[in-house]
Write a protein that holds these residues in place. Structure first.
Motif, mmCIF file in Angstrom:
data_model
loop_
_atom_site.group_PDB
_atom_site.id
_atom_site.type_symbol
_atom_site.label_atom_id
_atom_site.label_comp_id
_atom_site.label_asym_id
_atom_site.label_seq_id
_atom_site.Cartn_x
_atom_site.Cartn_y
_atom_site.Cartn_z
ATOM 1 N N SER A 344 0.787 -1.241 0.038
ATOM 2 C CA SER A 344 0.146 0.256 0.234
ATOM 3 C C SER A 344 0.406 1.184 0.036
ATOM 4 O O SER A 344 1.574 0.815 0.533
ATOM 5 N N TRP A 346 0.434 3.303 2.060
ATOM 6 C CA TRP A 346 1.165 3.581 3.826
ATOM 7 C C TRP A 346 2.031 3.415 3.804
ATOM 8 O O TRP A 346 3.062 3.854 4.469
ATOM 9 N N LEU A 347 2.172 2.001 3.458
ATOM 10 C CA LEU A 347 3.133 0.892 3.568
ATOM 11 C C LEU A 347 4.981 1.919 2.908
ATOM 12 O O LEU A 347 5.990 2.015 3.711
ATOM 13 N N VAL A 405 3.091 9.128 9.296
ATOM 14 C CA VAL A 405 1.836 8.181 8.691
ATOM 15 C C VAL A 405 1.656 6.986 9.218
ATOM 16 O O VAL A 405 0.184 6.060 8.909
ATOM 17 N N LEU A 406 2.108 6.628 9.878
ATOM 18 C CA LEU A 406 1.224 5.037 10.689
ATOM 19 C C LEU A 406 0.187 5.213 11.505
ATOM 20 O O LEU A 406 -0.449 4.614 11.655
ATOM 21 N N TYR A 409 -2.407 5.126 9.560
ATOM 22 C CA TYR A 409 -2.599 4.587 8.866
ATOM 23 C C TYR A 409 -3.518 3.288 9.829
ATOM 24 O O TYR A 409 -4.591 3.415 9.292
ATOM 25 N N SER A 412 -7.218 4.271 9.469
ATOM 26 C CA SER A 412 -7.812 3.879 7.988
ATOM 27 C C SER A 412 -8.744 2.471 8.746
ATOM 28 O O SER A 412 -8.609 1.882 8.782
ATOM 29 N N VAL A 415 -6.669 -1.170 7.824
ATOM 30 C CA VAL A 415 -6.666 -1.833 9.082
ATOM 31 C C VAL A 415 -8.046 -2.303 9.792
ATOM 32 O O VAL A 415 -8.066 -3.319 9.922
#
Length: 478
Positions: A344, A346-347, A405-406, A409, A412, A415
């Motif tokens: 993703s 995100w990662l 960012v984590l 995520y 979101s 998850v």
């Protein structure tokens, strides 16, 4: 007249490459030349065709300088030469190395009464060296210390031969003639591990990240390609580390700890390293053929990017740390390509910010440990001593950005769809902050001496929080 009196009359000639020093200045000079101008690689065949090794040595000496103070001298040979000099014996440096290098070494050591070296179009090795010594001192009028098959003709013309750390041909000659042998320590398994930088393979565990996040770690159809990708990347990484060591010989020898690396210290030879690079690349590419075409593409990008980093990017301000962050992220993409798991945005965003922070802390430590004056750059880097604060600020900002960012995520919908108990994932954000902030605090205290990624892997406190985070991810997905 006793033997000691004879020794005062008969000079002792000593070879340089492989004898006085545990290295070869032709190979070192070639890599120093390529570091200055990578395009010179296309001129090497031309120089060899036009004038052989002598022409190549002349071209290298015209561009490259050496620091004789940092070369890996053999202590056993130096001790012997100093003893002979103290007894009043004439010492001669007889080498195929270009005269520019040989005279710089002679001036530094202050041991030699005369220097015979390669000049112009003459490559002073083997038969040419024998003729030069015989012309100067007569047949049997000198003793000679050498190490290789090229020295055998000189051994035959010498009164006495001293064979130092011999190659196979010289060892056979020494055994058959029962001449004096000066043995040196042999490389062991630990030296080979240091050459391969086995501990750096731990970074390639990032290949498994897509597999773990997709909860496919027990799927053999994905696990086997991930393991193959790890092997392929590890072999490729070791090959690049070796090449990087060739280009950084001068810098490593000026460093308090890196001077003990196998090639900088002369424990391993450059030809052995080149052969190892060939074997490692074959292993890497052969293993890649059992994965996917996408993984092979990522691997090639990695090889090109790391080579470019070694040749020039590592000396460029900010581009170096951005490249390092990108190379870590490339490992995650390699895992995705090998296993077919999607990654993703995100990662990838988290990875860039997280590893940028770690790359910046590495540069910060280098700045903190340097003794430079304002306006001076770190050797081989694009940073100056006054850049410390901006590097630290950027590194901390990157650390907090990765945590942000984590956190976004975790909040979101992705998850909530992927994890049965998404609230268990929330502690990952403070875990990331703990890891990065602790590293930065230790760096400011001058207590961080390892690569930060390797530090996280080795540090027991970091291990605890990493394992706790991994356990939370597993439980959250149950």
């Amino acid at each position: 007249m006793d033997a000691r009196s004879d020794n005062k009359i008969v000079p002792l000639a000593v070879d340089l490459d492989g004898t006085l020093i545990a290295s070869d200045l032709l190979w070192e000079g070639l890599f120093a030349l390529l570091k200055k101008n990578p395009l010179a690689i296309f001129m090497v065949p031309y120089w060899l065709l036009k004038g052989g090794p002598a022409r190549l040595k002349q071209a290298i000496a015209a561009v490259v300088d050496i620091d004789p103070a940092t070369l890996p001298y053999r202590p056993e040979v130096l001790k012997r030469l100093r003893e002979e000099q103290a007894n009043g014996r004439q010492i001669v440096l007889a080498t195929g190395t270009p005269r520019k290098f040989a005279e710089a070494i002679a001036r530094h050591l202050g041991l030699f009464d005369a220097v015979l070296a390669s000049d112009g179009g003459e490559n002073l090795t083997a038969e040419r060296k024998r003729r030069a010594l015989v012309a100067a001192y007569g047949d049997g009028g000198f003793d000679y210390a050498g190490n290789s098959r090229h020295d055998i003709k000189v051994f035959d013309a010498a009164r006495e031969a001293i064979v130092v750390a011999p190659d196979r041909a010289a060892a056979r000659w020494q055994a058959s003639h029962q001449s004096e042998l000066i043995e040196t320590p042999k490389p062991d398994l630990r030296t080979i591990r240091k050459m391969l930088r086995v501990h750096q393979w731990l970074k390639n565990v990032l290949i498994a990240v897509p597999l773990v996040l997709a909860h496919k770690y027990f799927n053999p159809e994905m696990l086997v390609p991930a393991i193959l990708a790890f092997i392929s990347f590890s072999a490729a990484a070791s090959a690049i580390y070796i090449v990087n060591d060739f280009f950084d010989l001068a810098l490593d020898r000026a460093h308090p700890t890196k001077r003990e690396r196998p090639f900088a210290s002369g424990k391993l030879s450059i030809p052995f390293g080149l052969a190892s690079v060939g074997v490692l690349l074959v292993i890497s590419l052969a293993t890649a053929t059992f994965t996917t075409i996408e993984f092979a593409g990522v691997l090639l990008v990695y090889l090109v990017a790391t080579t470019a980093y070694s040749l020039s990017v590592k000396r460029m301000l900010l581009l170096d740390v951005l490249t390092l962050a990108g190379l870590y992220t490339l490992r995650i993409l390699a895992g995705a390509a090998a296993t077919g798991v999607d990654v993703s945005f995100w990662l990838l965003a988290f990875s860039i910010f997280f590893f940028l922070s770690l790359a910046l802390v590495k540069r910060y430590v280098e700045l903190r440990s340097s003794s430079l004056s304002v306006g001076e750059r770190i050797a081989g880097r694009g940073y100056r001593i006054e850049d410390q604060e901006i590097v630290a600020q950027a590194g901390m900002a990157s650390a907090f950005s990765s945590a942000l960012v984590l956190a976004l995520y975790i909040d979101s919908s992705a998850v909530r769809e992927l994890y049965e108990h998404p609230w268990l994932v929330w502690p990952l954000a403070p875990i990331v902050l703990y890891l990065t902030m602790r590293i930065w605090i230790l760096a400011r205290r001058d207590e961080l001496h390892d690569d930060p990624v390797v530090f996280i892997i080795r540090d027991w406190r970091s291990q605890i929080v990493v394992f706790a985070g991994a356990a939370l991810l597993v439980v959250a997905g149950l």
